[in-house]
Design a protein around this motif. Structure first.
Motif, PDB file in Angstrom:
ATOM      1  N   SER A 531     -16.031  24.782  80.773  1.00  0.00           N
ATOM      2  CA  SER A 531     -15.127  24.032  79.896  1.00  0.00           C
ATOM      3  C   SER A 531     -13.772  24.731  79.925  1.00  0.00           C
ATOM      4  N   VAL A 532     -12.698  23.957  79.700  1.00  0.00           N
ATOM      5  CA  VAL A 532     -11.337  24.494  79.740  1.00  0.00           C
ATOM      6  C   VAL A 532     -10.638  24.130  78.437  1.00  0.00           C
ATOM      7  N   HIS A 533      -9.957  25.109  77.866  1.00  0.00           N
ATOM      8  CA  HIS A 533      -9.201  24.888  76.629  1.00  0.00           C
ATOM      9  C   HIS A 533      -7.729  25.185  76.901  1.00  0.00           C
ATOM     10  N   ILE A 534      -6.846  24.277  76.431  1.00  0.00           N
ATOM     11  CA  ILE A 534      -5.406  24.443  76.597  1.00  0.00           C
ATOM     12  C   ILE A 534      -4.763  24.404  75.219  1.00  0.00           C
ATOM     13  N   ASP A 603       0.394  18.681  71.708  1.00  0.00           N
ATOM     14  CA  ASP A 603      -0.713  19.349  71.023  1.00  0.00           C
ATOM     15  C   ASP A 603      -1.962  18.477  71.125  1.00  0.00           C
ATOM     16  N   SER A 604      -3.025  18.971  70.524  1.00  0.00           N
ATOM     17  CA  SER A 604      -4.328  18.287  70.577  1.00  0.00           C
ATOM     18  C   SER A 604      -4.696  17.941  72.028  1.00  0.00           C
ATOM     19  N   VAL A 605      -4.540  18.945  72.892  1.00  0.00           N
ATOM     20  CA  VAL A 605      -4.838  18.736  74.314  1.00  0.00           C
ATOM     21  C   VAL A 605      -6.345  18.812  74.508  1.00  0.00           C
ATOM     22  N   PHE A 606      -6.891  17.799  75.175  1.00  0.00           N
ATOM     23  CA  PHE A 606      -8.333  17.704  75.381  1.00  0.00           C
ATOM     24  C   PHE A 606      -8.578  17.373  76.850  1.00  0.00           C
ATOM     25  N   VAL A 607      -9.403  18.189  77.529  1.00  0.00           N
ATOM     26  CA  VAL A 607      -9.720  17.945  78.944  1.00  0.00           C
ATOM     27  C   VAL A 607     -11.236  17.991  79.125  1.00  0.00           C
TER      28      VAL A 607
END
Length: 1212
Positions: A531-534, A603-607
């Motif tokens: 998983s990746v978080h930005i 903001d609230s970046v979701f991948v």
């Protein structure tokens, strides 16, 4: 206002004005010249250089401006900005000069067409645009030639005096001096006089800037001097002075362009019957010889001047050829705003037609108003809509974006790239929240997880529809969704790079934005299941002169799948640089009100990557406003943070502090918290008018014409469709038969009929011209009239070609002499006596050896070369005739000459086949031959064409000629053929094209070898020169990296194969073969098929499996074969025909016999589109320095033969 020339070429109209310097009268001509004296008729000077009247020639050619085919504009300008611009360009080439012009003359040839021979349409759509600028001061004068990028689309024109093509001429010509009994030609300077150098004018320069050429044409030294080339080429990192120049709005990209100038008064000066020109005053060229300083391209001026004094009446001085500066190719990179440069017409011009809203309303959106300005017009969206005026969408309404994605990406250290194309991208935007959701489908798992950090692939859509703070504009408000974006991503650590190119094409007919995306490069590998978080981030966008740039450094956190209950986490970093290019309206200054630098807050970046569905998803919230750290109150208003409770189809209106209110978007009703769609179709019956239906859609409606109707030019009224019919293609024209006339399609349902050469009439009825009545032949020759042509033959007792005959018998050939001796002496002269009887050579009607010689008693046959010598491996037993080829080209029939140009093919798939001195084509309709559409593609009557191959990428046909011998090619779009190989050849026969690796392969049955070279004939390499006796057919399978060929050696015929690099050579078929002449490989079914003139069979096999399948038996004498769909097509020597065979049902389906019966040789399929697929040489030549030769699953880098002094690296 620029004065405007637009008269027919046959009519001349002149006008004059004065430049206040030392001058002489000059003339602007439509043919791309500025004449020093009044020009002579164009028939006298076109194709000649120098010209007696003297000329400045930025592009001298027979140009056509009739019937709206381009315009010529000219003016004198002394405004400060134009004088400064001219001075800047001159100082680039002459940095030490202190030149300050007092006046500038600007001549613009805009979209001018070439003169074309009647019936020729090869250059019909080609147009050229170029400029000449003459700048003068009290002491000196300069000429500037400007050639914008892609502005020169043709480089030569047809002559009105003949059928030949004449290249354009660029240069200067001094006027001739007349004396009592002779004329002393003036000196001249040539810049470019061939197609190759003219083609490179926009890429080259003598002043350090592409497409700009500067010359001193008049000073105290009385010389023509080219600009001095700087040691340092102009790079993308321009100086501040260059930035100032390139940032000026030179291009006329939106409406018309502003010019401040005086009106030019015109007066009648003279009338000619040849061309259209105007007169005015130009700087006086040197009255005596030109003194030309030679400038080395290294940047060091030569101290030696070339001076050629001319004492009349000696010949003219030799032309001076200027050296040019070639710009090195640039690697793909992101261009910052200060580096951006437009390529276009530099000195602006006015036309007589003012660009106004009245004649350009269609360029604005239906939801926009058009406003006129002194220099043009601009569009702006009406209240309730957002955009740039050309594209407008309702405020607050959700938006959809659709497009396609293709890529070639290396992941981690994997040497094999992940390749994909035609992948769907869909995006949904909640406009009043600035929230963008993007999904990219069918991304393989090997790539999907590694793309997760690149949220800005879809982030560009978020920028387009970001929530706008007061006084700031998002991407759609600035660009209208019409722009190109180039991005470079550099991952810090291992320095991997990825280049992303995106093009947004505005709103389609469904109301959706369209996008295309290309990605290429290398990215770090992220393990599957991670998983990746930005974190939220900000990014600054800088706007300047139709260009927006931004750059930033971003972090992302990767959490890998748990192993033994522990999930490892690491942080990655990459740098992001992007350039967005778009068209803006330059006439309205209000667009400068928005800040040049804006901050995008994300903001609230979701991948997420879904491995089951293979879908890559990005989501983020976006707002755009001032540069801020986020603490200002204005940034916290719910309208800007997306925390309001407005309906998704509503607009959030910000008030003071945290106050706001909701307002339903246009096309919706409600209180803003809840909005309902308005059904315009129900509420307003008849909204769409007659012959149309109304379809309600969320927030809007759509009118659609009923069947049989289409929208008129106004885009609103439905009118009946007029179906265009190509009568030439359908055969429903009323032209004479194809043997006497041709039908030329001119668009719509129109066509014209023209008689072929050698016939006369109106095209509907053509009669043969009896050339014998015109006295073409010698008095001592007979003239034989034939349909469309004629021939001459000397009478008995005379010899010659029929045009010139002299007394004396025709000298006997070697064959005729040996035949006489054999008949007179009983044959003891020959060493080919076989047991019983005597051998008597057989000669053709022209005295050449027949290629096949047979012994009348033993019935043995063999092949001979042009000198009568037996060719090894060809002797065949009784009853079998070997497939011998004649190397003697047939005599050219005397008559009207046929230009050796290819005739452009119509769209679709075609069969191409060789028939001695020409290549013909037959269109395919499905699997059927469209025989009434068959025509000659190329006439080369002095050649013997054997092998034919086709490059589906560049639409080029390649062929071998054994009479030369040589290998040549020509474009199917039209044009003259080019010989690419003509040395070290014996008898080149079979030829194959690798359209992916860009190579050709061919067999040589005299030298007994197989060779490979690049498509232009360079970098030759011998693959095989052993184990070959009579190699003939050869085919390639580029996608799998295999090569196949036949050898009809009478003692051991065989079909062989190898990899395309020559390795893994092996015999594929050797049993039950006779004379395997033709071979073809079908890329769609992977079947290898051949025709055999010995076994009289057509057979097929899968090269990777055992077993052969007999398709048909009992065929007569096949030579070559090709495949398309379910059919095989072969040429037959006995039937003089192309025969179609259904491969599935093993039956003959059809046959085609050309009008002129003679042997048919090689045949190939010209595919309308290339078969899908790639090999390892497709991109960047596989990383090879020279030859890239594909193999199954790989490639080999190979050096050409004779590579002494060549920096070449061989590797597998």
């Amino acid at each position: 206002m620029d004065s405007f020339l637009n008269c027919p070429d046959e009519v001349s109209s002149s006008s004059a004005f004065t430049v206040e310097v030392q001058i002489a009268r000059g003339h602007v001509a439509t043919n791309g010249i500025i004449a020093v004296n009044e020009p002579s008729s164009e028939e006298k000077y076109l194709g000649q250089f120098p010209v007696s009247f003297g000329a400045i020639a930025p592009f001298m050619a027979d140009l056509d401006t009739t019937d709206g085919r381009g315009n010529v504009y000219y003016r004198e300008d002394s405004s400060s900005d134009v004088l400064q611009l001219a001075s800047d360009y001159i100082k680039r080439g002459f940095p030490e000069t202190t030149f300050d012009p007092s006046s500038v003359v600007i001549v613009t040839w805009k979209l001018v067409a070439p003169y074309q021979a009647p019936g020729d349409h090869a250059l019909e759509e080609k147009r050229n645009t170029f400029q000449a600028v003459l700048a003068s001061s009290d002491s000196s004068s300069y000429a500037i030639f400007l050639y914008p990028e892609d502005s020169l689309q043709f480089y030569s024109t047809y002559s009105k005096n003949g059928d030949e093509k004449i290249p354009a001429m660029v240069g200067f010509s001094q006027a001739s001096t007349n004396y009592y009994f002779w004329e002393n030609p003036g000196s001249y300077n040539v810049i470019a006089n061939d197609e190759e150098s003219i083609r490179n004018l926009h890429k080259s320069s003598n002043a350090g800037k592409q497409g700009v050429w500067v010359f001193e044409i008049g000073s105290s030294s009385d010389s023509i001097v080219p600009a001095k080339i700087s040691n340092i080429l102009e790079s993308l990192e321009s100086s501040e002075q260059d930035q100032e120049m390139t940032s000026k709005p030179f291009m006329s990209d939106y409406g018309s362009t502003e010019i401040r100038q005086q009106y030019v008064t015109s007066s009648t000066d003279s009338t000619e019957e040849d061309q259209h020109h105007v007169t005015y005053s130009v700087p006086q060229l040197a009255a005596e010889d030109f003194l030309t300083s030679y400038q080395d391209v290294t940047g060091t001026p030569s101290t030696e001047s070339f001076y050629s004094h001319q004492d009349f009446p000696t010949a003219k001085a030799p032309p001076r050829q200027f050296h040019v500066q070639q710009f090195p190719p640039q690697q793909p990179q992101v261009i910052d705003v200060e580096e951006f440069d437009e390529t276009g017409i530099v000195f602006r011009y006015h036309t007589d037609i003012q660009q106004t809203c009245a004649n350009n309303r269609h360029q604005c959106s239906v939801h926009a108003i058009c406003k006129d300005y002194p220099n043009g017009f601009c569009c702006s969206c009406i209240a309730g809509y957002k955009g740039n005026g050309r594209q407008c969408v309702a405020e607050g309404s959700p938006q959809r974006v659709n497009g396609k994605v293709k890529g070639r990406i290396f992941v981690g250290n994997n040497p094999v790239p992940v390749m994909f194309e035609n992948t769907d991208l869909h995006s949904y935007v909640v406009m009043n929240q600035g929230r963008a959701y993007t999904a990219i489908s069918t991304i393989p798992e090997t790539l999907g997880y590694s793309l997760l950090p690149l949220a800005s692939i879809g982030g560009i859509i978020g920028w387009m529809f970001a929530v706008e703070q007061q006084g700031y504009k998002n991407g759609f408000s600035v660009t209208g969704g019409e722009f190109t974006r180039q991005t470079e991503v550099t991952f810090l650590g291992n320095n991997e790079k990825l280049v992303i190119k995106q093009k947004f094409s505005g709103i389609d007919e469904h109301g959706h934005l369209t996008i295309s995306t290309e990605m290429e490069g290398r990215i770090p590998e992220i393990p599957s299941g991670s998983s990746v978080h930005i974190e939220p981030y900000t990014e600054l966008y800088h706007t300047s002169s139709s260009v927006i740039t931004s750059s930033s450094t971003r972090e992302y956190t990767v959490t890998e799948p748990e192993r033994d209950g522990v999930a490892s986490t690491y942080t990655g970093v990459y740098q992001w640089r992007q350039t967005i290019s778009f068209d803006e309206c330059l006439h309205d200054d209000s667009h400068y009100a928005a800040s040049a630098t804006q901050q995008l807050s994300v903001d609230s970046v979701f991948v997420l990557y879904n491995r089951d569905e293979q879908i890559l998803r990005y989501a983020m919230s976006n707002s755009i406003g001032p540069i801020s750290d986020g603490s200002a109150d204005i940034n916290r208003n719910p309208c800007y943070t997306g925390t309001h409770n407005c309906d998704t189809n509503a607009i959030c209106r910000a008030g003071s502090g945290n106050r706001f209110f909701c307002e339903c978007s246009i096309g919706f009703r409600g209180d803003g918290n809840v909005c309902y769609d308005v059904d315009e179709c129900s509420e307003q019956p008849g909204l769409c008018g007659n012959n149309a239906v109304c379809n309600n859609q969320p927030g809007t409606y759509r009118c659609e014409c009923v069947e049989g109707y289409e929208f008129a030019e106004d885009g609103r009224t439905c009118v009946a469709i007029e179906y265009a019919i190509n009568h030439c293609q359908t055969g429903t024209h009323n032209c004479d038969i194809p043997q006497r006339a041709q039908c030329v399609y001119t668009g719509g349902s129109a066509y014209i009929c023209t008689c072929l050469p050698g016939f006369s009439g109106d095209g509907r009825a053509c009669e043969d011209v009896d050339e014998c009545q015109q006295g073409h032949c010698h008095p001592d020759a007979f003239c034989y009239n034939t349909p469309g042509s004629f021939s001459c033959q000397c009478k008995a007792g005379y010899r010659g070609d029929g045009f010139r005959c002299v007394l004396g018998e025709v000298e006997k050939t070697k064959c005729q002499h040996e035949r006489e001796v054999a008949l007179g002496s009983g044959g003891a002269f020959f060493s080919r006596e076989i047991r019983i009887g005597h051998f008597i050579p057989q000669c053709d009607e022209h005295g050449n050896y027949l290629p096949t010689q047979c012994h009348s008693s033993t019935e043995y046959c063999w092949c001979v070369d042009r000198d009568g010598n037996e060719i090894d491996g060809t002797r065949s037993g009784p009853g079998v005739q070997p497939p011998c080829l004649s190397t003697a080209a047939p005599p050219v029939v005397i008559g009207p000459s046929v230009r050796p140009d290819t005739v452009p093919l119509p769209p679709g798939t075609h069969l191409l086949f060789a028939q001695s001195g020409k290549i013909e084509h037959v269109p395919l309709e499905g699997n059927n031959m469209k025989k009434n559409g068959a025509k000659a593609l190329l006439h080369i009557p002095d050649k013997v064409v054997i092998g034919v191959a086709y490059d589906c990428t560049d639409k080029m046909v390649y062929w071998t000629d054994i009479s030369g011998p040589s290998i040549s090619r020509a474009s199917l779009h039209g044009g003259e053929p080019t010989t690419i190989i003509k040395t070290d050849l014996g008898s080149p026969e079979g030829i194959a094209v690798d359209h992916l690796g860009r190579n050709i392969f061919w067999t040589d049955s005299q030298l007994d070898r197989i060779e490979v070279a690049r498509l232009d004939g360079r970098q030759r390499r011998i693959l095989f020169d052993t184990g070959l006796v009579n190699p003939r057919a050869i085919v390639a399978d580029p996608m799998r990296g295999n090569l196949y060929w036949t050898d009809w050696n009478r003692e051991a015929p065989k079909i062989e194969t190898s990899y395309m690099d020559g390795t893994n050579r092996r015999i594929l078929v050797k049993d039950d073969l006779g004379l395997p002449n033709g071979l073809t490989f079908d890329p769609y079914s992977s079947m290898l098929c051949w025709v055999d003139a010995g076994t009289k069979r057509l057979e097929c096999m899968n090269p990777n499996q055992l077993g052969r399948r007999k398709i048909v038996e009992g065929i007569q004498y096949p030579f070559s074969v090709t495949s398309y769909g379910k059919n095989l097509y072969y040429t037959d020597w006995r039937r003089d025909a192309v025969v179609a065979v259904d491969r599935m049902n093993s039956i003959e389906k059809d046959n085609f016999q050309p009008h002129k019966r003679s042997r048919l040789y090689g045949i190939t399929t010209a595919f309308a589109q290339c078969p899908g697929g790639h090999n390892y040489c497709t991109v960047n030549n596989g990383g090879c320095t020279h030859l890239c030769l594909a193999t199954p699953g790989g490639r080999s880098c190979r050096c050409p033969d004779n590579t002494v002094g060549v920096d070449c690296i061989e590797r597998n």
